[in-house]
Design an enzyme around this catalytic site. Structure first.
Site, PDB file in Angstrom:
ATOM      1  N   THR A  85       0.837  -1.197   0.000  1.00  0.00           N
ATOM      2  CA  THR A  85       0.000   0.000   0.000  1.00  0.00           C
ATOM      3  C   THR A  85       0.876   1.252   0.000  1.00  0.00           C
ATOM      4  OG1 THR A  85      -1.930   1.009   1.056  1.00  0.00           O
ATOM      5  CG2 THR A  85      -0.369  -0.065   2.537  1.00  0.00           C
ATOM      6  N   LYS A  89       3.538   1.170  -4.035  1.00  0.00           N
ATOM      7  CA  LYS A  89       2.983   0.340  -5.113  1.00  0.00           C
ATOM      8  C   LYS A  89       3.820   0.379  -6.399  1.00  0.00           C
ATOM      9  CE  LYS A  89      -1.649   0.679  -3.324  1.00  0.00           C
ATOM     10  NZ  LYS A  89      -3.064   0.889  -3.533  1.00  0.00           N
ATOM     11  N   ASN A 110      -0.163  -4.115  -5.994  1.00  0.00           N
ATOM     12  CA  ASN A 110      -0.593  -4.130  -4.586  1.00  0.00           C
ATOM     13  C   ASN A 110      -0.661  -5.549  -4.024  1.00  0.00           C
ATOM     14  OD1 ASN A 110      -2.903  -5.136  -5.753  1.00  0.00           O
ATOM     15  ND2 ASN A 110      -4.308  -3.921  -4.520  1.00  0.00           N
ATOM     16  N   GLY A 151      -6.575  12.951  -6.905  1.00  0.00           N
ATOM     17  CA  GLY A 151      -5.323  12.367  -6.436  1.00  0.00           C
ATOM     18  C   GLY A 151      -4.718  11.532  -7.541  1.00  0.00           C
ATOM     19  N   ARG A 176      -3.460  18.092  -7.339  1.00  0.00           N
ATOM     20  CA  ARG A 176      -3.031  19.464  -6.999  1.00  0.00           C
ATOM     21  C   ARG A 176      -2.132  19.991  -8.092  1.00  0.00           C
ATOM     22  NH1 ARG A 176      -1.380  18.730  -0.762  1.00  0.00           N
ATOM     23  NH2 ARG A 176       0.027  17.263  -1.766  1.00  0.00           N
TER      24      ARG A 176
END
Ligand code: ATR
Length: 284
Positions: A85, A89, A110, A151, A176
């Site tokens: 996690t 990854k 994962n 994200g 962002r």
């Protein structure tokens, strides 16, 4: 990425792991940071009890830049399988000898299994777990809806292709800084299939489904998103669960979202896939 032990390449590191003697006491675990909150050990032990198997499954803490150091000890002392996690990854992807098609397609792993001959097989079950939770457990119809994934880290990568397969009307990947979103779109060859944008550019747009794939909640924060994107008929989904999902979920509820969900269902779906790969048993 400067994670690798004593200047090794990922391939050299992987070959070194393959040569480690096989410890008969098999271990499994989830590696990440932060990791203490993880519910995976409980889930795996619970299923082990159902099958009368004593399963050793631990939460293994490895801050960014320390994956290889920690993974080395894990495989030295009996490690056979790892869930991976945040934030490892993409690093885990690089030590695999074999990759499933979906892991190769998204560049992130994962689920790791080390075979008896020492080789590493990597898979990515993020997207399948999310889609199963949304469509089967939550009965949400994805076709024709407008989706925003916010994200653009390792968590977002695995989701895009499986969501697109369900034919949404549109899918926007917002971050962002737009650069990381663009990089994913280009690496996954999705530049024509999805739209990428900077988070602030989501202002005044409306989405049926908003998926929080940022790590903001792990720091107890709400991701910085324009307020208008969540409306009363929106479904909001946080990939995290428990405490880490609280900031975004409370925020979405305050904004009046019709449905607010955390990633618990996705976690359980993924855990079931891992359990099946490692123990050849499909838990209920
Ligand atoms: P991973 O790749 O393992 O998912 P990561 O690289 O830390 O973890 O990525 C976390 C994601 O959460 C990034 O998209 C990050 O945005 P930036 O690329 O702009 O850093 C996003 N993120 C973290 N904190 C955030 C916050 N407070 N608001 C919005 N986005 C945030």
């Amino acid at each position: 990425m400067s994670d690798w032990r004593s200047g090794m390449t990922p391939e050299e590191f992987r070959d070194k792991l393959a040569l480690l003697p096989k410890n008969p006491r098999k271990r499994y675990g989830v590696i990440g940071y932060p990791i203490k909150h993880s519910a995976s050990p409980k889930i795996h032990r619970h299923w082990g009890e159902q099958y009368n198997k004593r399963i050793r499954y631990d939460a293994i803490e490895a801050p960014a830049g320390h994956f290889s150091e920690v993974a080395y000890d894990f495989f030295l002392y009996g490690g056979r399988g790892l869930n991976v996690t945040v934030p490892h990854k993409q690093i885990a992807f690089r030590i695999c000898n074999e990759l499933s098609e979906r892991a190769r397609a998204c560049g992130a792993v994962n689920l790791l299994e080390q075979r008896k001959d020492g080789t590493f097989v990597g898979d990515n079950t993020d997207g399948a777990g999310l889609v199963r939770d949304l469509t089967v457990n939550q009965k949400l119809d994805i076709s024709g809806i407008h989706i925003a994934v916010i994200g653009a880290g390792g968590a977002a990568r695995g989701l895009l292709l499986p969501l697109l397969e369900l034919a949404p009307a549109s899918l926007v990947l917002a971050n962002r800084s737009i650069k990381r979103a663009q990089q994913i779109a280009s690496e996954l060859q999705l530049a024509d299939a999805i739209e990428t944008c900077a988070m602030r550019k989501l202002a005044n747009r409306h989405f049926d489904l908003v998926i929080n794939a940022t790590s903001a909640g792990l720091q107890g924060r709400i991701p910085t998103i324009p307020t208008e994107i969540i409306l009363q008929d929106s479904t909001c989904y946080d990939l995290a669960y428990g405490k880490a999902a609280n900031p975004f979920m409370s925020y979405a509820k305050r904004k009046g979202a019709a449905r607010v969900l955390d990633g618990w269902g996705m976690l359980v779906e993924q855990a079931a896939e891992s359990f099946e790969v490692w123990h050849r048993l499909r838990p209920d």
